[in-house]
Structure formats: structure tokens, C-alpha cells
Design a protein around this motif. Structure first.
Motif, PDB file in Angstrom:
ATOM      1  N   TYR A  75     -59.557  87.316   6.705  1.00  0.00           N
ATOM      2  CA  TYR A  75     -59.290  89.161   7.711  1.00  0.00           C
ATOM      3  C   TYR A  75     -60.960  89.800   7.595  1.00  0.00           C
ATOM      4  O   TYR A  75     -60.475  91.499   8.124  1.00  0.00           O
ATOM      5  CB  TYR A  75     -57.993  89.490   6.367  1.00  0.00           C
ATOM      6  CG  TYR A  75     -56.734  89.228   7.473  1.00  0.00           C
ATOM      7  CD1 TYR A  75     -55.981  89.185   8.301  1.00  0.00           C
ATOM      8  CD2 TYR A  75     -56.195  88.139   6.423  1.00  0.00           C
ATOM      9  CE1 TYR A  75     -54.952  88.917   8.783  1.00  0.00           C
ATOM     10  CE2 TYR A  75     -54.489  87.416   6.520  1.00  0.00           C
ATOM     11  CZ  TYR A  75     -54.490  87.765   7.586  1.00  0.00           C
ATOM     12  OH  TYR A  75     -53.240  87.075   7.715  1.00  0.00           O
ATOM     13  N   GLY A  76     -61.305  89.928   6.428  1.00  0.00           N
ATOM     14  CA  GLY A  76     -62.746  90.994   6.727  1.00  0.00           C
ATOM     15  C   GLY A  76     -62.231  91.862   6.138  1.00  0.00           C
ATOM     16  O   GLY A  76     -62.879  93.164   6.109  1.00  0.00           O
ATOM     17  N   HIS A  77     -61.354  92.074   5.127  1.00  0.00           N
ATOM     18  CA  HIS A  77     -61.094  93.113   4.308  1.00  0.00           C
ATOM     19  C   HIS A  77     -61.813  93.424   3.317  1.00  0.00           C
ATOM     20  O   HIS A  77     -61.535  92.560   2.289  1.00  0.00           O
ATOM     21  CB  HIS A  77     -59.554  93.499   4.380  1.00  0.00           C
ATOM     22  CG  HIS A  77     -58.756  93.624   5.074  1.00  0.00           C
ATOM     23  ND1 HIS A  77     -57.231  93.354   5.992  1.00  0.00           N
ATOM     24  CD2 HIS A  77     -59.229  93.603   6.707  1.00  0.00           C
ATOM     25  CE1 HIS A  77     -56.857  93.498   6.358  1.00  0.00           C
ATOM     26  NE2 HIS A  77     -57.799  93.473   7.800  1.00  0.00           N
ATOM     27  N   VAL A  78     -61.992  94.484   2.897  1.00  0.00           N
ATOM     28  CA  VAL A  78     -62.924  94.215   1.295  1.00  0.00           C
ATOM     29  C   VAL A  78     -62.165  94.368   0.175  1.00  0.00           C
ATOM     30  O   VAL A  78     -61.214  94.690   0.102  1.00  0.00           O
ATOM     31  CB  VAL A  78     -63.903  95.823   1.023  1.00  0.00           C
ATOM     32  CG1 VAL A  78     -65.014  96.069   1.636  1.00  0.00           C
ATOM     33  CG2 VAL A  78     -63.398  96.945   1.863  1.00  0.00           C
ATOM     34  N   THR A 138     -49.885  93.154  10.215  1.00  0.00           N
ATOM     35  CA  THR A 138     -50.084  92.612   9.457  1.00  0.00           C
ATOM     36  C   THR A 138     -50.645  92.431   7.900  1.00  0.00           C
ATOM     37  O   THR A 138     -50.539  91.459   7.481  1.00  0.00           O
ATOM     38  CB  THR A 138     -51.914  92.743  10.174  1.00  0.00           C
ATOM     39  OG1 THR A 138     -51.810  92.886  11.152  1.00  0.00           O
ATOM     40  CG2 THR A 138     -52.815  92.103   9.245  1.00  0.00           C
ATOM     41  N   HIS A 139     -50.149  93.846   7.449  1.00  0.00           N
ATOM     42  CA  HIS A 139     -49.918  93.360   6.046  1.00  0.00           C
ATOM     43  C   HIS A 139     -48.534  93.106   5.391  1.00  0.00           C
ATOM     44  O   HIS A 139     -49.375  92.189   4.490  1.00  0.00           O
ATOM     45  CB  HIS A 139     -49.837  95.356   5.587  1.00  0.00           C
ATOM     46  CG  HIS A 139     -49.330  95.868   4.265  1.00  0.00           C
ATOM     47  ND1 HIS A 139     -49.829  95.194   3.071  1.00  0.00           N
ATOM     48  CD2 HIS A 139     -47.642  96.112   3.696  1.00  0.00           C
ATOM     49  CE1 HIS A 139     -49.431  95.662   2.334  1.00  0.00           C
ATOM     50  NE2 HIS A 139     -47.980  95.392   2.690  1.00  0.00           N
ATOM     51  N   CYS A 140     -48.186  92.904   6.449  1.00  0.00           N
ATOM     52  CA  CYS A 140     -46.636  92.809   5.867  1.00  0.00           C
ATOM     53  C   CYS A 140     -47.039  90.141   5.636  1.00  0.00           C
ATOM     54  O   CYS A 140     -46.483  89.768   5.081  1.00  0.00           O
ATOM     55  CB  CYS A 140     -45.707  93.170   6.733  1.00  0.00           C
ATOM     56  SG  CYS A 140     -44.624  94.590   6.378  1.00  0.00           S
ATOM     57  N   VAL A 141     -48.092  89.830   6.663  1.00  0.00           N
ATOM     58  CA  VAL A 141     -48.228  89.146   6.293  1.00  0.00           C
ATOM     59  C   VAL A 141     -48.999  88.641   5.757  1.00  0.00           C
ATOM     60  O   VAL A 141     -49.361  87.676   5.226  1.00  0.00           O
ATOM     61  CB  VAL A 141     -48.916  88.715   8.444  1.00  0.00           C
ATOM     62  CG1 VAL A 141     -49.149  86.885   8.445  1.00  0.00           C
ATOM     63  CG2 VAL A 141     -47.694  88.540   9.116  1.00  0.00           C
ATOM     64  N   ILE A 142     -50.014  89.642   5.466  1.00  0.00           N
ATOM     65  CA  ILE A 142     -51.223  89.025   4.451  1.00  0.00           C
ATOM     66  C   ILE A 142     -50.023  89.308   3.047  1.00  0.00           C
ATOM     67  O   ILE A 142     -50.601  87.858   2.178  1.00  0.00           O
ATOM     68  CB  ILE A 142     -52.180  90.340   4.279  1.00  0.00           C
ATOM     69  CG1 ILE A 142     -52.573  90.380   5.692  1.00  0.00           C
ATOM     70  CG2 ILE A 142     -52.788  90.299   3.141  1.00  0.00           C
ATOM     71  CD1 ILE A 142     -54.238  91.182   5.499  1.00  0.00           C
ATOM     72  N   VAL A 143     -49.109  90.121   2.788  1.00  0.00           N
ATOM     73  CA  VAL A 143     -48.087  90.285   1.279  1.00  0.00           C
ATOM     74  C   VAL A 143     -47.764  89.015   1.064  1.00  0.00           C
ATOM     75  O   VAL A 143     -47.321  88.112   0.343  1.00  0.00           O
ATOM     76  CB  VAL A 143     -47.354  91.165   1.169  1.00  0.00           C
ATOM     77  CG1 VAL A 143     -46.022  90.922   0.079  1.00  0.00           C
ATOM     78  CG2 VAL A 143     -48.195  92.430   0.980  1.00  0.00           C
TER      79      VAL A 143
END
Length: 196
Positions: free
Chosen positions: A191-194, A28-33
Motif C-alpha cells: 500500500y505504500g503507507h508508512v 481502503t482502511h476497512c479492507v486493510i483491517v
């Protein structure tokens, strides 16, 4: 050079992830990047190979899977870049793809950084050189796999990198000037990440 597609990259993550949870966090982190880098390419009108950037974003943190719990101790996490480079090399990927792993940490690791800080990686210069490598490294600074995951503002990252020296802040600020600050709000909402 053959650039791996999204399905091939996802399968590689799934094969190497030690658990479903690890896969979800790292992939998920890689997709966000990638999504951050994609926004930067569009807004800055960059002349880069977008497919290579996509592959670099989706693969840059694959070495995290090779860390065990002891390796996550302070000072050990830095090894994930070299571990990812080795993993991709062992999978038969060319050096141009492998370098996204070893050359994305911080704003680049130099031989001097490694020796001065006593980092547990082979002495060398692990610095982004191409436009694609620089963009992957830069986009990565705006999202963190912390628990819970967070988006990171440019100002917050500049404060974090300051502990490694004024020259590291200058490198980041130069990238910020060149690439621009990505609009993270749509991704924060999705994503709902702060945002910190």
C-alpha cells in the motif's frame, strides 16, 4: 444469521460515502483491517467465524460517512461507532453485525470512560465481547486513516492509548499477547503507507 458478502458491503459504502475520496479512504482502511485480521487468524490459528470477521472489518468504520466536518473536531470522532451502528440497524442488519461499529473504538468504551471523559455518545458499555468483535477491534489498531494513512506498530498504539489510562494499555497488551503481533511489512510494501 445472514452475513453480507463483499459486493454488498462495497455497494453499501458507495451508497453512504459523501464523496469518492471519502469512500477510497474509509473502504481502503476497512479492507486493510480485514487483511490484517486474516493474517492474525492464519498465524494464531483462531477459532472464529472468518466470514463474520470479514464483514465486521469491512463495516466497522461505515459510520465515518455520517460525520460532517464539525464532527471531525477533537472529541467528536468517537461518535462514528454509534453512527455506524445506527446506519447498519437502519439498513436492517442484525445486532451481531451492528456491534462491530459500536464496539471497536479504542480498546472498548465503558460507561465510566464516557462519563469521565465527557464523550458525546450515550452512556453505556461499548466493549467487544465475542472473539470476532475482539479481533476486529484489535486488527483496527494497526492502521490509521490519518492523512496520509499509516500503519501503526503495536508499540506505537500502546503509547497512544496510554493517555486514556494504564488499564487501557493493559487491555491492549492482553490482546497483543493473545492474538500476536501481525506482520505488517507485506502490507506496508503493497500500500505504500508508512509504518509508525
Amino acid at each position: 444469521m445472514r452475513i453480507p458478502g463483499e459486493a454488498e458491503i462495497r455497494a453499501l459504502h458507495e451508497r453512504h460515502a459523501p464523496s469518492r475520496e471519502a469512500f477510497e479512504v474509509v473502504y481502503t482502511h476497512c479492507v486493510i483491517v480485514w487483511r490484517i485480521a486474516e493474517r492474525i487468524i492464519e498465524t494464531a490459528g483462531l477459532d472464529v467465524d472468518a466470514e463474520l470477521v470479514r464483514a465486521g472489518c469491512l463495516l466497522h468504520d461505515i459510520g465515518v460517512y455520517r460525520l460532517d466536518d464539525g464532527d471531525r473536531a477533537p472529541g467528536q470522532y468517537v461518535r462514528h461507532g454509534m453512527l455506524g451502528h445506527e446506519l447498519l440497524r437502519d439498513e436492517g442488519f442484525p445486532e451481531e453485525i451492528c456491534r462491530f461499529c459500536s464496539c471497536h473504538t479504542g480498546v472498548g468504551l465503558t460507561r465510566d470512560d464516557i462519563v469521565r471523559q465527557g464523550l458525546p455518545v450515550p452512556p453505556g458499555d461499548y466493549v467487544a465481547e465475542t472473539g470476532e468483535e475482539r479481533l476486529v477491534m484489535y486488527a483496527d489498531k494497526f492502521h490509521s486513516k490519518t492523512r496520509p494513512p499509516t500503519f501503526v506498530s503495536g508499540d506505537s498504539f500502546a503509547l497512544r492509548v496510554r493517555r486514556y489510562g494504564k488499564e487501557k494499555v493493559a487491555v491492549f497488551e492482553a490482546m497483543r499477547e493473545f492474538f500476536g503481533e501481525p506482520d505488517l511489512k507485506p502490507l506496508v510494501d503493497e500500500y505504500g503507507h508508512v509504518l509508525v
